[in-house]
Design a protein around this motif. Structure first.
Motif, PDB file in Angstrom:
ATOM      1  N   GLU A  15      -2.656   2.560   0.821  1.00 18.22           N
ATOM      2  CA  GLU A  15      -2.039   2.136  -0.949  1.00 18.22           C
ATOM      3  C   GLU A  15      -1.907   2.463  -1.450  1.00 18.22           C
ATOM      4  O   GLU A  15      -3.003   3.223  -2.375  1.00 18.22           O
ATOM      5  CB  GLU A  15      -2.752   0.986  -0.428  1.00 18.22           C
ATOM      6  N   GLY A  16      -0.995   2.088  -2.265  1.00 21.87           N
ATOM      7  CA  GLY A  16      -1.055   3.471  -3.638  1.00 21.87           C
ATOM      8  C   GLY A  16      -0.351   4.161  -3.621  1.00 21.87           C
ATOM      9  O   GLY A  16       0.728   5.317  -4.218  1.00 21.87           O
ATOM     10  N   GLU A  17      -0.139   5.439  -2.223  1.00 18.40           N
ATOM     11  CA  GLU A  17       0.312   6.578  -2.078  1.00 18.40           C
ATOM     12  C   GLU A  17       2.188   6.316  -2.062  1.00 18.40           C
ATOM     13  O   GLU A  17       2.202   5.179  -1.762  1.00 18.40           O
ATOM     14  CB  GLU A  17       0.177   7.316  -0.695  1.00 18.40           C
ATOM     15  N   ASP A  18       2.716   7.463  -1.917  1.00 14.96           N
ATOM     16  CA  ASP A  18       4.152   7.058  -1.801  1.00 14.96           C
ATOM     17  C   ASP A  18       5.165   7.865  -0.071  1.00 14.96           C
ATOM     18  O   ASP A  18       3.842   8.051   0.422  1.00 14.96           O
ATOM     19  CB  ASP A  18       4.817   8.367  -2.676  1.00 14.96           C
ATOM     20  N   PHE A  19       5.791   7.542   0.375  1.00 11.85           N
ATOM     21  CA  PHE A  19       6.217   6.933   1.347  1.00 11.85           C
ATOM     22  C   PHE A  19       7.767   7.859   0.967  1.00 11.85           C
ATOM     23  O   PHE A  19       8.946   7.261   0.240  1.00 11.85           O
ATOM     24  CB  PHE A  19       5.759   6.364   1.773  1.00 11.85           C
ATOM     25  N   THR A  20       7.932   8.525   2.095  1.00 14.69           N
ATOM     26  CA  THR A  20      10.119   9.835   2.187  1.00 14.69           C
ATOM     27  C   THR A  20       9.888   9.518   3.731  1.00 14.69           C
ATOM     28  O   THR A  20       9.177  10.107   4.357  1.00 14.69           O
ATOM     29  CB  THR A  20       9.920  10.614   1.442  1.00 14.69           C
TER      30      THR A  20
END
Lengths: 113, 113
Positions: A15-20
């Protein structure tokens, strides 16, 4: 035949990390749509991109349509547990009959608190 | 305004049995679609309809038949079920063709033994 491919197939983040997630079409698309499916639910429309190079934002979600209109991406900033689900891109069929969408296989996102 | 509804929600069949899945929409949409969703394969179009009285084949039509006698209803039939038809089936509708978002029903989980 026409293909719409998505990578990665699965990703888990803290949670809090970016995702692509990335979507690539074997043909040039007139438009591309993105859908989200929560676990146990049904796909829900998120957005449609039409113009070459278009960028649209929905709060923490940023959608891009490539200059050549053959690829697209969805980026989520600072993921939350509510982002969990599978994200699908879909493009219109360019042969074998129109008025239908070809869906990618989806990227399943897991978010660990 | 119920949107898109599907009946039944769950069903277990034995090989060779037949059944009909019902999809209904109250949005006055012209276009309706039947998809199947299998793990890792996204949404695959079975049949679709661009208006009352019309039907057309999608990507995976074999073993299925459809009818659109009324604008609001789209029926999917399995004449002789096979284990390969075990899947989750989604119905969707849209106002127009490829530039319009699709609204999905809650799905029917079908198991063929």
């Amino acid at each position: 035949g026409q293909q719409v491919m998505q990578i990665p197939q699965y990703q888990h983040v803290q949670e809090g990390e970016d995702f692509t997630t990335y979507c690539n079409s074997s043909t040039t698309l007139s438009n591309i749509q993105w859908y989200k499916q929560r676990p146990g639910g049904h796909p829900v429309f998120l957005i449609q991109l039409v113009k070459s190079g278009e960028v649209k934002k929905q709060k923490r979600l940023t959608f891009q349509f490539g200059e050549a209109k053959k690829n697209s991406s969805l980026h989520i900033t600072a993921t939350q547990t509510t982002d969990v689900g599978t994200y699908f891109c879909a493009g219109p069929a360019t042969s074998g009959g129109y008025n239908k969408l070809i869906f990618g296989a989806g990227t399943r996102l897991a978010v660990h608190p | 305004n119920a949107g898109v509804t599907q009946t039944p929600k769950f069903r277990v069949l034995k090989t060779g049995q037949s059944m009909t899945l019902l999809c209904a929409q109250d949005m006055n949409h012209e276009y309706m679609y039947w998809y199947r969703q299998d793990p890792g394969m996204g949404l695959r179009l079975i049949h679709y309809s661009v208006g009352e009285g019309t039907t057309a084949k999608g990507e995976v039509p074999d073993g299925y038949n459809v009818s659109r006698l009324k604008k609001q209803n789209f029926l999917l039939g399995l004449e002789s079920a096979a284990p390969s038809q075990t899947s989750v089936y989604f119905c969707a509708s849209s106002y127009g063709g490829n530039y319009n978002e699709q609204f999905f029903g809650p799905g029917t989980r079908l198991t063929v033994l």
